[in-house]
Design a protein around this motif. Structure first.
Motif, PDB file in Angstrom:
ATOM      1  N   PHE A 369      32.848  42.868  41.559  1.00 53.76           N
ATOM      2  CA  PHE A 369      32.425  42.093  40.437  1.00 53.76           C
ATOM      3  C   PHE A 369      32.295  40.576  40.433  1.00 53.76           C
ATOM      4  O   PHE A 369      32.265  39.724  41.433  1.00 53.76           O
ATOM      5  N   SER A 370      31.264  40.143  39.871  1.00 51.66           N
ATOM      6  CA  SER A 370      30.985  38.806  39.098  1.00 51.66           C
ATOM      7  C   SER A 370      32.065  38.092  38.587  1.00 51.66           C
ATOM      8  O   SER A 370      32.890  38.524  38.288  1.00 51.66           O
ATOM      9  N   PRO A 371      31.625  37.148  39.315  1.00 52.09           N
ATOM     10  CA  PRO A 371      32.754  36.402  38.057  1.00 52.09           C
ATOM     11  C   PRO A 371      32.438  35.746  36.670  1.00 52.09           C
ATOM     12  O   PRO A 371      31.853  36.546  36.401  1.00 52.09           O
ATOM     13  N   ARG A 372      33.736  36.448  36.223  1.00 49.11           N
ATOM     14  CA  ARG A 372      33.942  36.827  34.409  1.00 49.11           C
ATOM     15  C   ARG A 372      33.688  38.277  33.842  1.00 49.11           C
ATOM     16  O   ARG A 372      33.686  38.257  32.734  1.00 49.11           O
ATOM     17  N   GLU A 373      33.315  38.978  35.637  1.00 53.35           N
ATOM     18  CA  GLU A 373      33.431  40.750  34.698  1.00 53.35           C
ATOM     19  C   GLU A 373      34.190  41.203  35.515  1.00 53.35           C
ATOM     20  O   GLU A 373      34.611  40.834  36.794  1.00 53.35           O
ATOM     21  N   VAL A 374      35.234  41.894  34.962  1.00 54.23           N
ATOM     22  CA  VAL A 374      36.303  42.988  35.489  1.00 54.23           C
ATOM     23  C   VAL A 374      35.601  44.226  34.320  1.00 54.23           C
ATOM     24  O   VAL A 374      35.251  44.727  34.107  1.00 54.23           O
ATOM     25  N   PRO A 375      37.110  44.799  35.603  1.00 55.43           N
ATOM     26  CA  PRO A 375      36.407  46.884  35.168  1.00 55.43           C
ATOM     27  C   PRO A 375      36.728  46.855  34.211  1.00 55.43           C
ATOM     28  O   PRO A 375      37.146  47.007  33.791  1.00 55.43           O
ATOM     29  N   GLU A 376      36.598  47.853  33.185  1.00 53.59           N
ATOM     30  CA  GLU A 376      35.663  48.859  32.449  1.00 53.59           C
ATOM     31  C   GLU A 376      37.339  49.145  31.897  1.00 53.59           C
ATOM     32  O   GLU A 376      37.536  48.688  30.511  1.00 53.59           O
ATOM     33  N   ASP A 377      38.167  49.312  32.889  1.00 56.02           N
ATOM     34  CA  ASP A 377      39.607  49.255  32.036  1.00 56.02           C
ATOM     35  C   ASP A 377      40.561  48.221  31.717  1.00 56.02           C
ATOM     36  O   ASP A 377      42.055  48.136  30.804  1.00 56.02           O
ATOM     37  N   ARG A 378      40.118  47.098  31.822  1.00 62.46           N
ATOM     38  CA  ARG A 378      40.303  46.223  32.055  1.00 62.46           C
ATOM     39  C   ARG A 378      39.807  44.757  30.806  1.00 62.46           C
ATOM     40  O   ARG A 378      40.285  43.934  30.876  1.00 62.46           O
ATOM     41  N   ARG A 379      39.047  45.446  29.874  1.00 63.20           N
ATOM     42  CA  ARG A 379      38.369  44.820  29.436  1.00 63.20           C
ATOM     43  C   ARG A 379      39.177  44.872  27.497  1.00 63.20           C
ATOM     44  O   ARG A 379      38.589  44.314  26.778  1.00 63.20           O
ATOM     45  N   GLY A 380      39.964  45.477  27.293  1.00 62.95           N
ATOM     46  CA  GLY A 380      40.592  45.899  26.411  1.00 62.95           C
ATOM     47  C   GLY A 380      41.993  45.225  25.675  1.00 62.95           C
ATOM     48  O   GLY A 380      42.122  44.068  27.233  1.00 62.95           O
ATOM     49  N   TRP A 457      40.514  35.688  36.555  1.00 63.44           N
ATOM     50  CA  TRP A 457      39.454  36.571  36.685  1.00 63.44           C
ATOM     51  C   TRP A 457      37.963  36.530  35.677  1.00 63.44           C
ATOM     52  O   TRP A 457      36.913  35.879  35.772  1.00 63.44           O
ATOM     53  N   ARG A 458      38.412  36.965  34.423  1.00 64.09           N
ATOM     54  CA  ARG A 458      37.742  37.050  33.024  1.00 64.09           C
ATOM     55  C   ARG A 458      37.869  35.640  32.938  1.00 64.09           C
ATOM     56  O   ARG A 458      36.192  34.995  32.230  1.00 64.09           O
ATOM     57  N   ARG A 459      38.109  34.187  32.581  1.00 66.98           N
ATOM     58  CA  ARG A 459      38.157  33.319  32.774  1.00 66.98           C
ATOM     59  C   ARG A 459      37.738  32.273  33.785  1.00 66.98           C
ATOM     60  O   ARG A 459      37.081  31.108  33.448  1.00 66.98           O
ATOM     61  N   GLY A 460      36.551  33.246  34.720  1.00 69.24           N
ATOM     62  CA  GLY A 460      35.725  32.293  35.883  1.00 69.24           C
ATOM     63  C   GLY A 460      37.091  31.969  37.373  1.00 69.24           C
ATOM     64  O   GLY A 460      36.460  31.068  38.137  1.00 69.24           O
ATOM     65  N   LYS A 461      38.348  31.775  36.922  1.00 67.06           N
ATOM     66  CA  LYS A 461      38.894  30.969  38.354  1.00 67.06           C
ATOM     67  C   LYS A 461      39.389  32.258  39.225  1.00 67.06           C
ATOM     68  O   LYS A 461      39.532  32.855  39.248  1.00 67.06           O
ATOM     69  N   ASP A 462      39.727  32.025  40.516  1.00 63.92           N
ATOM     70  CA  ASP A 462      39.853  32.158  41.763  1.00 63.92           C
ATOM     71  C   ASP A 462      41.457  32.496  41.516  1.00 63.92           C
ATOM     72  O   ASP A 462      42.214  32.051  41.574  1.00 63.92           O
ATOM     73  N   PRO A 463      41.580  34.055  41.436  1.00 62.80           N
ATOM     74  CA  PRO A 463      43.181  34.877  41.304  1.00 62.80           C
ATOM     75  C   PRO A 463      43.566  34.101  43.179  1.00 62.80           C
ATOM     76  O   PRO A 463      44.811  33.634  42.809  1.00 62.80           O
TER      77      PRO A 463
END
Length: 497
Positions: A369-380, A457-463
């Motif tokens: 995934f690209s930064p700020r992009e998360v799996p479908e089940d983690r978007r809600g 990851w959604r905020r663009g930070k390296d976990p």
């Protein structure tokens, strides 16, 4: 029907197309050597990386968004067999047991050194202890997670790139160890002054010198061992996400505690006559800071962390210091003095297990995934059950790690009592209370890790750089608080350990 012949003597027509001249093609369409053949069946959109895939085939890795399994199929024409639960458990179990035995040894050592004069006179060391021991999560385990991701992503194939990455990260770690050692000592001094209402100046100097010396020397040794573990895992074909972070923890607590005890005892013995030695040591270590800044700024990855990587480790240090204050207050009660033996075990095991899960989730996000992009089940909204159940990646490892808590802690409890000279297990009520505290701690940490890593990851930070310090610090705080609560309940019911 006869088709006219071309100048080169070939027949032109529907069955025989004219050759396309390369010079008339745009540059990005000109065929190049060593490029993967075009396969229209391949989906170039990111898909869930199966955590059970082996290390990525790095010969074709050059920023490709293809998953490792897809590249393997394209390169070899066959599907890579997934790693079974058996192999996952096998890879995790050995370093997990080593890490657990390391925390057992640390607890036994702490049980011995707590009676030394320096620990009795300078009680602020107990407040300092969780923050210093927690630096394995802030520094060593974070380094292990970053290098594990680099290995899986193929960024350590070239020798020059590999050593630049390693040296830059080690220099950054020494810088962070020095700064955190100073801040941890100041935090312990402030909390000790608030708790006691006074703070002799000799205690201030001793705590600062002990913290700086311990974090610096332990960081050098553990960093070297960590690099050896990562490179060795890569050469043996073992996923470093499964072994690196628990291996960092297996020797981290014991080495750090041993240096802390030795330095504090030595400084305590010379502070009256040779106090200038402590000042010179502090000055020397602080003067090395510019050197670490220069070296770490040579590599782009460590240069970014040089500017942005301070928030998680400093916040984690403050969280661990609160756990140290709880430990100091609990130990002052004679009815709960035995807690010092079990605190490193429950804190270390919780941090070890959650660091494995955090590293695996982070690697999956980096690869797919690209930064700020998360799996479908983690978007809600976050769902607690989604951590352990579902079809997405890392559910299997979460269940495996949770199931390892109870048998692992039973082994470590029995090991403690055997080494202490007892021939039976502790009382059943204490065993149930200790195991319950451990299970609640790890369950909470795994859920927090699942939510935190995806949020970062959604905020663009390296976990890899942000999550493990928070999680291990929370593990120390939760472990100490739950263990103190267990001892308090046992004392209220009249049972002894």
């Amino acid at each position: 029907m006869v088709f006219p012949e071309s100048k080169d003597g070939q027949t032109s027509g529907p069955e025989q197309k004219r050759p396309i001249q390369k010079q008339h093609l745009p540059n990005h369409l000109i065929p190049k050597r060593n490029i993967l053949p075009v396969n229209t069946s391949v989906n170039y959109e990111p898909e869930d990386y199966t955590e059970t895939d082996p290390l990525l085939p790095n010969e074709h890795f050059s920023g490709s968004r293809l998953s490792g399994s897809e590249e393997a199929k394209m390169s070899h024409g066959a599907e890579v067999p997934p790693e079974s639960v058996y192999f996952m458990v096998l890879q995790i179990l050995v370093p997990f047991l080593l890490a657990g035995l390391g925390t057992v040894a640390a607890g036994l050592l702490l049980d011995v050194v707590q009676n030394w004069d320096v620990f009795q006179e300078v009680t602020e060391i107990f407040i300092l202890l969780p923050a210093v021991l927690g630096m394995k999560g802030n520094l060593e385990m974070t380094l292990a997670s970053r290098l594990s991701t680099a290995v899986n992503a193929g960024r350590m194939e070239l020798a020059k790139e590999k050593w630049m990455l390693i040296i830059g990260n080690l220099a950054l770690k020494q810088l962070q160890a020095t700064v955190l050692g100073l801040l941890a000592s100041l935090m312990a001094i402030v909390l000790g002054w608030i708790a006691e209402g006074q703070m002799p100046f000799n205690h201030v100097i001793l705590v600062c010198s002990t913290s700086l010396s311990t974090t610096f020397v332990a960081s050098v040794l553990q960093g070297f061992i960590m690099v050896v573990v990562i490179i060795g895992s890569k050469r043996m074909g073992v996923n470093p996400d499964n072994v690196a972070t628990p291996m960092a923890a297996s020797f981290g607590d014991l080495i750090t505690l041993a240096f802390l005890a030795c330095f504090s005892r030595w400084f305590f013995s010379i502070i009256e006559l040779y106090s200038y030695v402590l000042y010179l040591i502090d000055l020397f270590l602080l003067c090395l800071i510019p050197l670490w800044i220069v070296v770490s700024s040579k590599h782009p990855a460590s240069r970014i962390l040089l500017r942005t990587g301070w928030e998680p480790i400093i916040t984690a240090m403050f969280i661990s210091s609160i756990g140290g204050l709880i430990l100091d207050k609990t130990m002052s009660d004679p009815n709960m003095a035995g807690i010092i033996l079990y605190a490193p075990v429950i804190n270390g095991i919780g941090g070890n297990l959650v660091s494995i899960q955090s590293s695996r989730i982070s690697t999956n996000l980096h690869l797919n995934f690209s930064p700020r992009e998360v799996p479908e089940d983690r978007r809600g909204c976050y769902n607690l059950c989604s951590t352990f159940f579902g079809s997405g990646p890392n559910r299997k490892s979460a269940k495996v790690l949770l199931l390892m808590v109870l048998p692992g802690q039973l082994v470590f409890l029995y090991a403690i009592h055997l080494i202490k000279g007892a021939h039976t297990m502790p009382s059943p009520l204490f065993t149930v209370a200790f195991l319950s505290a451990s299970l609640i701690q790890v369950l909470s940490l795994l859920c927090i890790a699942d939510c935190m890593v995806h949020s970062l990851w959604r905020r663009g930070k390296d976990p890899d750089s942000y999550s493990i310090p928070y999680l291990t610090a929370l593990g120390d705080l939760l472990g100490t608080a739950l263990l103190s609560l267990a001892f308090l309940l046992l004392w209220c019911t009249g049972y002894s350990v």
